[in-house]
Design an enzyme around this catalytic site. Structure first.
Site, PDB file in Angstrom:
ATOM      1  N   LYS A 266       0.835  -1.206   0.000  1.00  0.00           N
ATOM      2  CA  LYS A 266       0.000   0.000   0.000  1.00  0.00           C
ATOM      3  C   LYS A 266       0.869   1.255   0.000  1.00  0.00           C
ATOM      4  CE  LYS A 266      -1.780   1.503   4.089  1.00  0.00           C
ATOM      5  NZ  LYS A 266      -1.459   2.921   4.358  1.00  0.00           N
ATOM      6  N   ASN A 267       1.865   1.293   0.881  1.00  0.00           N
ATOM      7  CA  ASN A 267       2.647   2.525   1.043  1.00  0.00           C
ATOM      8  C   ASN A 267       3.603   2.788  -0.116  1.00  0.00           C
ATOM      9  OD1 ASN A 267       1.288   3.022   3.355  1.00  0.00           O
ATOM     10  ND2 ASN A 267       2.992   2.579   4.752  1.00  0.00           N
TER      11      ASN A 267
ATOM     12  N   ARG B 248      -4.498  10.695   4.951  1.00  0.00           N
ATOM     13  CA  ARG B 248      -3.398  11.670   4.996  1.00  0.00           C
ATOM     14  C   ARG B 248      -2.498  11.640   3.778  1.00  0.00           C
ATOM     15  NH1 ARG B 248      -0.369  14.026   8.557  1.00  0.00           N
ATOM     16  NH2 ARG B 248       1.444  13.089   7.612  1.00  0.00           N
TER      17      ARG B 248
ATOM     18  N   CYS C 291      -4.932  12.578  13.373  1.00  0.00           N
ATOM     19  CA  CYS C 291      -5.504  11.271  13.134  1.00  0.00           C
ATOM     20  C   CYS C 291      -5.298  10.446  14.384  1.00  0.00           C
ATOM     21  CB  CYS C 291      -4.876  10.607  11.925  1.00  0.00           C
ATOM     22  SG  CYS C 291      -3.282   9.921  12.253  1.00  0.00           S
TER      23      CYS C 291
ATOM     24  N   ARG D 125       0.742  14.156  13.540  1.00  0.00           N
ATOM     25  CA  ARG D 125       1.212  13.997  12.173  1.00  0.00           C
ATOM     26  C   ARG D 125       1.124  15.243  11.302  1.00  0.00           C
ATOM     27  NH1 ARG D 125      -1.010   8.284  10.061  1.00  0.00           N
ATOM     28  NH2 ARG D 125       1.012   8.055   9.088  1.00  0.00           N
ATOM     29  N   PRO D 126       1.858  16.271  11.618  1.00  0.00           N
ATOM     30  CA  PRO D 126       1.821  17.482  10.788  1.00  0.00           C
ATOM     31  C   PRO D 126       2.524  17.289   9.446  1.00  0.00           C
ATOM     32  CG  PRO D 126       3.435  17.711  12.545  1.00  0.00           C
ATOM     33  CD  PRO D 126       2.792  16.371  12.736  1.00  0.00           C
ATOM     34  N   VAL D 127       2.371  18.257   8.549  1.00  0.00           N
ATOM     35  CA  VAL D 127       3.044  18.182   7.237  1.00  0.00           C
ATOM     36  C   VAL D 127       4.004  19.367   7.059  1.00  0.00           C
ATOM     37  CG1 VAL D 127       1.282  16.800   6.066  1.00  0.00           C
ATOM     38  CG2 VAL D 127       1.078  19.295   6.089  1.00  0.00           C
ATOM     39  N   ASP D 128       4.446  19.927   8.205  1.00  0.00           N
ATOM     40  CA  ASP D 128       5.323  21.102   8.133  1.00  0.00           C
ATOM     41  C   ASP D 128       6.608  20.834   7.344  1.00  0.00           C
ATOM     42  OD1 ASP D 128       5.686  19.385  10.435  1.00  0.00           O
ATOM     43  OD2 ASP D 128       7.295  20.721  11.062  1.00  0.00           O
ATOM     44  N   GLN D 129       7.120  19.625   7.406  1.00  0.00           N
ATOM     45  CA  GLN D 129       8.379  19.326   6.709  1.00  0.00           C
ATOM     46  C   GLN D 129       8.181  19.287   5.190  1.00  0.00           C
ATOM     47  OE1 GLN D 129      11.254  19.309   8.464  1.00  0.00           O
ATOM     48  NE2 GLN D 129       9.880  19.779  10.178  1.00  0.00           N
TER      49      GLN D 129
ATOM     50  N   ASP E 107       4.769   0.433  11.902  1.00  0.00           N
ATOM     51  CA  ASP E 107       3.578  -0.218  11.348  1.00  0.00           C
ATOM     52  C   ASP E 107       3.479  -1.699  11.730  1.00  0.00           C
ATOM     53  OD1 ASP E 107       2.779   2.140  10.235  1.00  0.00           O
ATOM     54  OD2 ASP E 107       3.237   1.614   8.162  1.00  0.00           O
TER      55      ASP E 107
ATOM     56  N   ILE F 233       8.190   6.555  16.957  1.00  0.00           N
ATOM     57  CA  ILE F 233       7.814   7.335  15.763  1.00  0.00           C
ATOM     58  C   ILE F 233       6.538   8.160  15.986  1.00  0.00           C
ATOM     59  CG2 ILE F 233       7.361   7.223  13.263  1.00  0.00           C
ATOM     60  CD1 ILE F 233      10.154   6.182  13.992  1.00  0.00           C
TER      61      ILE F 233
ATOM     62  N   ARG G 126      -8.711  -0.637   4.912  1.00  0.00           N
ATOM     63  CA  ARG G 126      -7.881   0.424   4.307  1.00  0.00           C
ATOM     64  C   ARG G 126      -6.534  -0.122   3.883  1.00  0.00           C
ATOM     65  NH1 ARG G 126      -6.688   5.099   8.020  1.00  0.00           N
ATOM     66  NH2 ARG G 126      -5.319   5.383   6.259  1.00  0.00           N
TER      67      ARG G 126
HETATM   68  C1  UD1 Z   1       4.400   6.827   6.490  1.00  0.00           C
HETATM   69  C2  UD1 Z   1       3.535   5.615   6.254  1.00  0.00           C
HETATM   70  C3  UD1 Z   1       2.966   5.105   7.567  1.00  0.00           C
HETATM   71  C4  UD1 Z   1       4.079   4.867   8.573  1.00  0.00           C
HETATM   72  C5  UD1 Z   1       4.996   6.073   8.699  1.00  0.00           C
HETATM   73  C6  UD1 Z   1       6.219   5.824   9.552  1.00  0.00           C
HETATM   74  C7  UD1 Z   1       2.678   6.034   4.017  1.00  0.00           C
HETATM   75  C8  UD1 Z   1       1.518   6.376   3.164  1.00  0.00           C
HETATM   76  N1  UD1 Z   1       2.462   5.999   5.344  1.00  0.00           N
HETATM   77  O1  UD1 Z   1       3.553   7.838   7.056  1.00  0.00           O
HETATM   78  O2  UD1 Z   1       2.251   3.895   7.311  1.00  0.00           O
HETATM   79  O3  UD1 Z   1       3.528   4.572   9.836  1.00  0.00           O
HETATM   80  O4  UD1 Z   1       5.452   6.504   7.398  1.00  0.00           O
HETATM   81  O5  UD1 Z   1       6.957   4.780   9.018  1.00  0.00           O
HETATM   82  O6  UD1 Z   1       3.768   5.766   3.536  1.00  0.00           O
HETATM   83  N2  UD1 Z   1       6.372  14.500  10.967  1.00  0.00           N
HETATM   84  C9  UD1 Z   1       6.337  15.840  11.256  1.00  0.00           C
HETATM   85  N3  UD1 Z   1       6.206  16.737  10.233  1.00  0.00           N
HETATM   86  C10 UD1 Z   1       6.093  16.353   8.926  1.00  0.00           C
HETATM   87  C11 UD1 Z   1       6.132  14.973   8.633  1.00  0.00           C
HETATM   88  C12 UD1 Z   1       6.264  14.073   9.668  1.00  0.00           C
HETATM   89  O7  UD1 Z   1       6.410  16.226  12.426  1.00  0.00           O
HETATM   90  O8  UD1 Z   1       5.975  17.215   8.053  1.00  0.00           O
HETATM   91  C13 UD1 Z   1       6.522  13.497  12.053  1.00  0.00           C
HETATM   92  C14 UD1 Z   1       5.292  12.631  12.234  1.00  0.00           C
HETATM   93  O9  UD1 Z   1       4.342  13.236  13.066  1.00  0.00           O
HETATM   94  C15 UD1 Z   1       5.894  11.369  12.825  1.00  0.00           C
HETATM   95  C16 UD1 Z   1       7.254  11.279  12.140  1.00  0.00           C
HETATM   96  O10 UD1 Z   1       7.544  12.590  11.675  1.00  0.00           O
HETATM   97  O11 UD1 Z   1       6.068  11.519  14.204  1.00  0.00           O
HETATM   98  C17 UD1 Z   1       7.336  10.303  10.983  1.00  0.00           C
HETATM   99  O12 UD1 Z   1       6.217  10.503  10.130  1.00  0.00           O
HETATM  100  P1  UD1 Z   1       6.248  10.201   8.577  1.00  0.00           P
HETATM  101  O13 UD1 Z   1       7.412   9.331   8.234  1.00  0.00           O
HETATM  102  O14 UD1 Z   1       6.102  11.467   7.840  1.00  0.00           O
HETATM  103  O15 UD1 Z   1       4.932   9.362   8.390  1.00  0.00           O
HETATM  104  P2  UD1 Z   1       4.043   9.348   7.096  1.00  0.00           P
HETATM  105  O16 UD1 Z   1       4.921   9.611   5.921  1.00  0.00           O
HETATM  106  O17 UD1 Z   1       2.830  10.172   7.293  1.00  0.00           O
END
Ligand code: UD1
Length: 421
Positions: free
Chosen positions: A22-23, A93, A117, A122-126, A305, A327, A397
């Site tokens: 899936k990922n 997301r 969630c 899980r922000p997207v700031d990065q 996961d 994580i 899902r």
């Molecule tokens: C992806 C996987 C998810 C898995 C996760 C960690 C997909 C579709 N989903 O989720 O199944 O559990 O990797 O292996 O591939 N973070 C921030 N800011 C950001 C981005 C991330 O603070 O902009 C934090 C997150 O809150 C978390 C950590 O970084 O604590 C890692 O998250 P991330 O690797 O981004 O997870 P996803 O890519 O959403």
């Protein structure tokens, strides 16, 4: 809402085929937005998250043909909208993965912010910070990320933490940027590598995938490509935890054991005997599991996961396991439900201490997120009596026909249809 009814205590025996990851499939589907030519994909799993992504892509104007056995063909030569609306993004997301491709190819994108969630903030700031470094002008308005750029310019970006979809979004943005982009502190997950391989087939110049430094030389345009999505290492690991908890002898086909090092190592420590070939895994369990402590980490560490599933296996093990979740800050939602089945688990912050019990007893439990649901199914397979797992739309899902695959292995498991959520 559908439920799963499981009568525990059956050893698992037989073969199952592992689905596409899936990922890996989610970002790869979004990569179709990078070119006007057709992308032909195989081994795309039949999952609700995939359907949501295809719905989003169709809404943007991508023509999608869903063939048999995981074949999906996508063509984005007539994109009519640059907006990913809230009602689709809120359910998944990973919809944020259209941001990079839309922005880099069309110079503009409007993507709803995903919000929180069940497993954490899980922000997207990065993602945003990285795209800004590439020259995008980004503002947040009315809950949307609004991004603009004439043409992105390559630079060095270094996310503050390792982020999987963040790395993927930046990589997709950089393939059409002007000049060289270097992503430092990049995610090394096999799914990132699969996306990079697909992008290279489309004519991109990506190097270093699988390491923490990815180098991308931008090109002017990309073409179509054919690609087979890699095997789902989390689905395979889930079946291995199931046989560890319930006992038995199973073979997994179409797997990628070389992407599963930390998972295999930990599951073996519980006493499961594992043998691997290039694309198969045989697993045998004839004893009560032995407790195994672990901490979740970025790849190549043990994946978050798989945390809930290996915890479920530990609930019936001999001894005590200490489990640290590094994580996500709120990923122990399954603990209370496992407790209702007789598991003995204490939580202190990001640490769970699991004292193995000799048996679990079936109960009605509620799934709260995707991997939590899988852990409850594993517990149900090992428990005495009947377990009903409610709200399994979470499971749908991310697991393709899970109850059929488990039935094939001799588990007593059935889906009970319920009213729509
Ligand atoms: C992806 C996987 C998810 C898995 C996760 C960690 C997909 C579709 N989903 O989720 O199944 O559990 O990797 O292996 O591939 N973070 C921030 N800011 C950001 C981005 C991330 O603070 O902009 C934090 C997150 O809150 C978390 C950590 O970084 O604590 C890692 O998250 P991330 O690797 O981004 O997870 P996803 O890519 O959403």
């Amino acid at each position: 809402m559908d439920k799963l009814r499981i009568t525990g205590g059956q050893r698992l025996h037989g073969e199952v085929t592992i689905s596409g990851a899936k990922n890996a499939a989610l970002p790869i589907l979004c990569a179709s937005l990078l070119s006007g030519d057709t992308l032909e994909l195989d081994n795309v799993p039949e999952l609700n998250d995939i359907q949501t992504t295809l719905r989003l892509l169709r809404q943007l104007g991508v023509s999608v043909t869903n063939g048999k056995q995981g074949h999906v063909s996508l063509n984005a030569n007539n994109v009519t909208s640059l907006e990913a609306p809230y009602d689709l993004v809120k359910t998944m997301r990973a919809s944020i993965l259209v941001l990079g491709p839309l922005l880099t190819r069309f110079g503009e994108a409007r993507v709803s912010l995903p919000g929180g969630c069940a497993i954490g903030q899980r922000p997207v700031d990065q993602h945003i910070k990285g795209l800004e470094a590439l020259g995008a002008d980004i503002r947040i308005e009315h809950g949307y990320v609004i991004a603009k750029a004439t043409r992105l310019r390559g630079t060095t970006v270094r996310p503050d933490m390792v982020t999987v979809t963040g790395t993927e979004n930046l990589m997709m943005a950089a393939v059409l940027a002007e000049g060289r982009t270097i992503i430092e502190n990049a995610a090394c997950e096999p799914e990132v590598v699969d996306l990079a391989n697909l992008l290279n087939k489309m004519g991109a110049q990506v190097q270093g995938q699988g390491s923490s430094r990815i180098v991308i030389d931008g090109v002017d345009s990309l073409s179509g490509a054919s690609h087979r999505v890699i095997a789902d290492r989390i689905e395979a690991g889930t079946f291995l935890c199931a046989v560890g908890a319930a006992g038995g002898d199973i073979t997994l086909r179409h797997t990628a054991p070389d992407t599963m090092g930390a998972i295999l190592e930990k599951i073996e420590q519980t006493g499961v005997q594992i043998e691997c070939g290039p694309d198969w895994i045989q697993a045998r369990m004839d004893q009560r599991p032995v407790a195994c402590s672990f901490r979740t980490q970025e790849y190549p560490g043990f994946p978050t996961d798989m945390q809930a599933q290996l915890m479920a296996l530990n609930t019936v093990a001999e001894g005590t396991a200490v489990i640290v979740e590094n994580i996500f800050e709120n990923r122990f939602m399954h603990v209370l439900e496992l407790g209702r089945m007789g598991a003995d688990i204490d939580i202190d912050g990001a640490t769970a201490v699991v004292q193995g019990v000799t048996h679990l007893s079936g109960a009605t439990v509620m799934a709260t997120d995707l991997r939590a649901s899988a852990s409850l199914v594993i517990a149900g397979l090992a428990a005495q009596g009947t377990t009903t797992v409610e709200r399994i739309y979470h499971l749908d899902r991310g697991y393709e026909h899970m109850e059929n695959k488990l039935s094939q292995l001799g588990a007593q498991i059935e889906r009970v249809a319920g009213s729509t959520p």
